[in-house]
Design an enzyme around this catalytic site. Structure first.
Site, PDB file in Angstrom:
ATOM      1  CB  CYS A   1      -3.462  -9.293   8.297  1.00 46.93           C
ATOM      2  SG  CYS A   1      -2.165  -8.719   7.786  1.00 46.93           S
TER       3      CYS A   1
ATOM      4  CB  CYS B   1      -1.465 -10.284   4.595  1.00 45.87           C
ATOM      5  SG  CYS B   1      -0.707  -9.862   6.508  1.00 45.87           S
TER       6      CYS B   1
END
Ligand code: N1C
Length: 256
Positions: free
Chosen positions: A78, A159
């Site tokens: 991510c 992320c």
């Protein structure tokens, strides 16, 4: 007799068209990953179809793809997420690498993005078929709602440091009508996402730069205020160099 022959021909054309789309879907699904098997790919196609089949062409919502999104979760790292707007060809050139060296992922590197990139499809009210031509381009079309839905999931999954490649040849690199502005930016959430790096691609036709109000005001207003922000102007030629000589760098911005 002619009417019957005509009907048979039409029927053949239509069923052939459907096969073409679903065959293409399945074969791209199989080529995406060696361990995807036919039955898994068929299951995905079945859940995909349910989003739009039998519905009026302009009546498909993002939520209609919820089951599909739940069935096919992402598995890329991510913290290596790359978003883009109006840089389709360049961003995919920049991020293209062999599987074992891959360190920066766009939505087109994920299973559904890979299968459906450059495809068109729709259903029709009263029909249980998938059409791949004669599909209207409307706000709630099967295609637009799919990209909105997949883009929402993709941004929510991101992320760490997220990168977005925008175009300096646009007066508004952060175009309010783009998927990036409408769907993705508001789904980047602190504390999962720490920072958004804008790569603003410059070339011979520059109409905007990192000082533009469109970035410093409009984009930053749309971004969660706890997420850090940076903007780098990078010549298109440099990005093209990076694509070919990038064995050693890590992540989405290292070579730049
Ligand atoms: O509207 P955009 O760009 O800002 O959309 C790009 C943005 C990316 O960050 C992607 O994550 O949204 C995601 N995305 C795709 O990955 C994608 N692949 C193909 C959105 N749209 C995508 N397409 C098709 O290109 C789709 O038909 C959509 O309408 C265009 C968006 O291109 P854009 O305006 O340059």
């Amino acid at each position: 007799v002619f009417a019957v022959i005509f009907a048979v021909v039409i029927w053949k054309v239509l069923s052939n068209q459907q096969q073409t789309f679903s065959r293409r879907f399945i074969s791209k699904c199989l080529e995406y990953k060696k361990d995807n098997n036919e039955s898994y790919c068929q299951q995905i196609f079945h859940v995909f179809e349910k989003a739009y089949i039998g519905k009026p062409m302009c009546n498909v919502t993002m939520e209609d793809y919820d089951d599909l999104m739940a069935m096919v979760p992402f598995d890329h790292p991510c913290h290596q997420t790359m978003l883009w707007s109006k840089t389709n060809e360049l961003v995919h050139k920049y991020t293209a690498k062999d599987e074992d060296k891959k360190d920066c992922f766009t939505l087109e590197d994920t299973l559904l993005g890979y299968i459906l990139n450059d495809e068109r499809w729709c259903g029709k009210k009263g029909s249980n078929e998938t059409f791949d031509n004669g599909c209207d381009d409307c706000a709630n079309s099967a295609v637009r709602s799919f990209w909105d839905s997949a883009s929402a999931e993709f941004a929510e999954y991101a992320c760490g440091n997220v990168t977005v490649m925008l175009s300096g040849s646009e007066e508004k690199p952060f175009n309010p009508f783009s998927t990036f502005a409408r769907v993705e930016i508001k789904r980047l959430k602190h504390p999962f996402v720490k920072k958004l790096n804008v790569i603003l691609v410059t070339g011979n036709k520059n109409v905007s730069n990192c000082a533009a109000d469109n970035l410093n005001i409009d984009l930053q207003k749309a971004l969660d205020s706890n997420i850090l922000y940076s903007c780098n102007e990078v010549p298109e030629s440099r990005i093209r160099e990076c694509s070919s000589s990038s064995d050693t760098d890590v992540g989405c911005v290292a070579c730049l």
